[in-house]
Scaffold this motif. Structure first.
Motif, mmCIF file in Angstrom:
data_model
loop_
_atom_site.group_PDB
_atom_site.id
_atom_site.type_symbol
_atom_site.label_atom_id
_atom_site.label_comp_id
_atom_site.label_asym_id
_atom_site.label_seq_id
_atom_site.Cartn_x
_atom_site.Cartn_y
_atom_site.Cartn_z
ATOM 1 N N PHE A 89 0.834 -1.208 0.000
ATOM 2 C CA PHE A 89 0.000 0.000 0.000
ATOM 3 C C PHE A 89 0.869 1.260 0.000
ATOM 4 O O PHE A 89 0.527 2.266 -0.639
ATOM 5 C CB PHE A 89 -0.919 0.021 1.226
ATOM 6 N N ILE A 90 1.983 1.220 0.733
ATOM 7 C CA ILE A 90 2.892 2.369 0.757
ATOM 8 C C ILE A 90 3.508 2.591 -0.618
ATOM 9 O O ILE A 90 3.594 3.727 -1.106
ATOM 10 C CB ILE A 90 3.995 2.149 1.821
ATOM 11 N N VAL A 91 3.933 1.503 -1.267
ATOM 12 C CA VAL A 91 4.507 1.608 -2.614
ATOM 13 C C VAL A 91 3.474 2.175 -3.589
ATOM 14 O O VAL A 91 3.802 3.024 -4.430
ATOM 15 C CB VAL A 91 5.014 0.232 -3.097
ATOM 16 N N LEU A 92 2.234 1.720 -3.472
ATOM 17 C CA LEU A 92 1.176 2.219 -4.351
ATOM 18 C C LEU A 92 0.956 3.717 -4.153
ATOM 19 O O LEU A 92 0.695 4.449 -5.116
ATOM 20 C CB LEU A 92 -0.127 1.456 -4.101
ATOM 21 N N GLN A 93 1.062 4.184 -2.916
ATOM 22 C CA GLN A 93 0.950 5.623 -2.665
ATOM 23 C C GLN A 93 2.050 6.391 -3.382
ATOM 24 O O GLN A 93 1.800 7.436 -3.991
ATOM 25 C CB GLN A 93 1.018 5.900 -1.161
ATOM 26 N N ILE A 94 3.264 5.862 -3.313
ATOM 27 C CA ILE A 94 4.403 6.518 -3.978
ATOM 28 C C ILE A 94 4.180 6.572 -5.480
ATOM 29 O O ILE A 94 4.425 7.590 -6.137
ATOM 30 C CB ILE A 94 5.712 5.769 -3.651
ATOM 31 N N VAL A 95 3.679 5.468 -6.041
ATOM 32 C CA VAL A 95 3.411 5.410 -7.483
ATOM 33 C C VAL A 95 2.332 6.412 -7.871
ATOM 34 O O VAL A 95 2.484 7.179 -8.839
ATOM 35 C CB VAL A 95 2.999 3.984 -7.907
ATOM 36 N N LEU A 96 1.237 6.439 -7.107
ATOM 37 C CA LEU A 96 0.127 7.335 -7.425
ATOM 38 C C LEU A 96 0.515 8.799 -7.260
ATOM 39 O O LEU A 96 0.012 9.674 -7.965
ATOM 40 C CB LEU A 96 -1.075 7.016 -6.545
ATOM 41 N N LEU A 97 1.423 9.071 -6.314
ATOM 42 C CA LEU A 97 1.886 10.439 -6.108
ATOM 43 C C LEU A 97 3.066 10.784 -7.010
ATOM 44 O O LEU A 97 3.626 11.881 -6.905
ATOM 45 C CB LEU A 97 2.279 10.632 -4.638
ATOM 46 N N LYS A 98 3.449 9.841 -7.866
ATOM 47 C CA LYS A 98 4.542 10.036 -8.829
ATOM 48 C C LYS A 98 5.841 10.448 -8.130
ATOM 49 O O LYS A 98 6.556 11.346 -8.574
ATOM 50 C CB LYS A 98 4.145 11.067 -9.878
ATOM 51 N N ALA A 120 -6.182 5.169 0.766
ATOM 52 C CA ALA A 120 -7.540 5.647 0.507
ATOM 53 C C ALA A 120 -7.547 7.148 0.254
ATOM 54 O O ALA A 120 -8.221 7.642 -0.656
ATOM 55 C CB ALA A 120 -8.454 5.296 1.680
ATOM 56 N N ARG A 121 -6.768 7.884 1.043
ATOM 57 C CA ARG A 121 -6.700 9.336 0.868
ATOM 58 C C ARG A 121 -6.107 9.699 -0.489
ATOM 59 O O ARG A 121 -6.625 10.561 -1.197
ATOM 60 C CB ARG A 121 -5.856 9.957 1.982
ATOM 61 N N VAL A 122 -5.026 9.010 -0.869
ATOM 62 C CA VAL A 122 -4.381 9.290 -2.156
ATOM 63 C C VAL A 122 -5.299 8.923 -3.319
ATOM 64 O O VAL A 122 -5.377 9.649 -4.318
ATOM 65 C CB VAL A 122 -3.038 8.526 -2.263
ATOM 66 N N LEU A 123 -6.014 7.799 -3.195
ATOM 67 C CA LEU A 123 -6.963 7.410 -4.247
ATOM 68 C C LEU A 123 -8.028 8.485 -4.439
ATOM 69 O O LEU A 123 -8.383 8.833 -5.574
ATOM 70 C CB LEU A 123 -7.629 6.076 -3.885
ATOM 71 N N GLY A 124 -8.532 9.003 -3.320
ATOM 72 C CA GLY A 124 -9.523 10.057 -3.403
ATOM 73 C C GLY A 124 -8.977 11.293 -4.093
ATOM 74 O O GLY A 124 -9.636 11.891 -4.958
ATOM 75 N N GLU A 125 -7.753 11.673 -3.743
ATOM 76 C CA GLU A 125 -7.133 12.856 -4.338
ATOM 77 C C GLU A 125 -6.900 12.674 -5.837
ATOM 78 O O GLU A 125 -7.163 13.585 -6.630
ATOM 79 C CB GLU A 125 -5.795 13.153 -3.642
ATOM 80 N N ARG A 126 -6.420 11.506 -6.221
ATOM 81 C CA ARG A 126 -6.126 11.254 -7.635
ATOM 82 C C ARG A 126 -7.398 11.205 -8.480
ATOM 83 O O ARG A 126 -7.354 11.464 -9.687
ATOM 84 C CB ARG A 126 -5.347 9.948 -7.799
ATOM 85 N N CYS A 127 -8.509 10.871 -7.836
ATOM 86 C CA CYS A 127 -9.798 10.835 -8.555
ATOM 87 C C CYS A 127 -10.515 12.182 -8.481
ATOM 88 O O CYS A 127 -11.641 12.318 -8.979
ATOM 89 C CB CYS A 127 -10.690 9.746 -7.975
ATOM 90 N N GLY A 128 -9.873 13.162 -7.854
ATOM 91 C CA GLY A 128 -10.497 14.464 -7.712
ATOM 92 C C GLY A 128 -11.621 14.479 -6.704
ATOM 93 O O GLY A 128 -12.493 15.350 -6.752
#
Length: 216
Positions: free
Chosen positions: A65-74, A143-151
């Motif tokens: 999950f931490i790695v996925l956050q890094i990926v989503l936050l580029k 969950a927070r990062v997913l929400g942000e990336r989806c606007g």
């Protein structure tokens, strides 16, 4: 000792208590055999199919999950957020301890009572760890990062995370065991009710927690 230092110590103590309560709630949920909460449904399915301890599987999942956050936050991942690794380790360690010492109830009535207690403790633990504002657990962080990336907001990200976790868990169970593993009515109840527990707890306690832990 300065007032600011005292409040930081209290803040950290509440955070650790929150992690412990969250881990206890998660563990109790697994003991009901009615379906685990979405937050650990994927590692639980893997643990059951391949014979790992649930705590170990949760730790690995949290690292993912931490790695996925890094990926989503580029790559724009705040350095202090790597404290999520420590939070992951503590949560998984408590889950392992509780899993070894808490028995599985046999009677349906007791299992339902344990499920209710599990949801309450999970909600309180999650609320406390967020309210002290140190670092989110990796599932909440994702969950927070997913929400942000989806606007959208974190609530939308949490719904997306839970739905995705259940779908992936079903796939893991069907492929690995030929049947759903860890998904049941308890999963649906936990998904619906945990958020209500968090909201109720925050209504009565969030301001108080912020008052006694704020360094200002």
């Amino acid at each position: 000792m300065q007032e600011k230092q005292k409040k930081w110590i209290l803040r950290i103590a509440l955070y650790l208590i929150g992690i412990m309560v969250l881990a206890l709630g998660i563990t109790l949920n697994t003991k009901t055999n009615l379906g685990v909460s979405p937050i650990i449904s994927m590692p639980y399915a893997v643990a059951q199919i391949f014979g790992y301890e649930t705590g170990t599987a949760v730790f690995v999942a949290y690292l993912i999950f931490i790695v996925l956050q890094i990926v989503l936050l580029k790559g724009k991942f705040p350095p202090f957020q790597f404290l999520q690794v420590a939070a992951s380790y503590l949560t998984s360690a408590f889950i392992t301890i509780f899993d070894r010492i808490i028995p599985t109830p046999d009677q349906m009535g007791m299992r339902l009572l344990v499920l209710a207690l599990a949801i309450i403790l999970t909600g309180i633990g999650a609320a406390v760890t967020v309210d002290v504002n140190i670092v989110p657990n990796p599932a909440d962080g994702l969950a927070r990062v997913l929400g942000e990336r989806c606007g959208k907001n974190m609530g939308f990200g949490k719904n997306l995370f839970d739905f995705s976790a259940i779908v992936i868990s079903l796939a893991i169970g069907l492929i690995g065991a030929g049947r759903p593993v860890g998904i049941g009515i308890g999963t649906v109840i936990a998904m619906v009710c945990t958020g209500r527990v968090i909201a109720a707890f925050n209504h009565f306690a969030k301001k108080k927690i912020e008052e006694i832990t704020s360094p200002e």
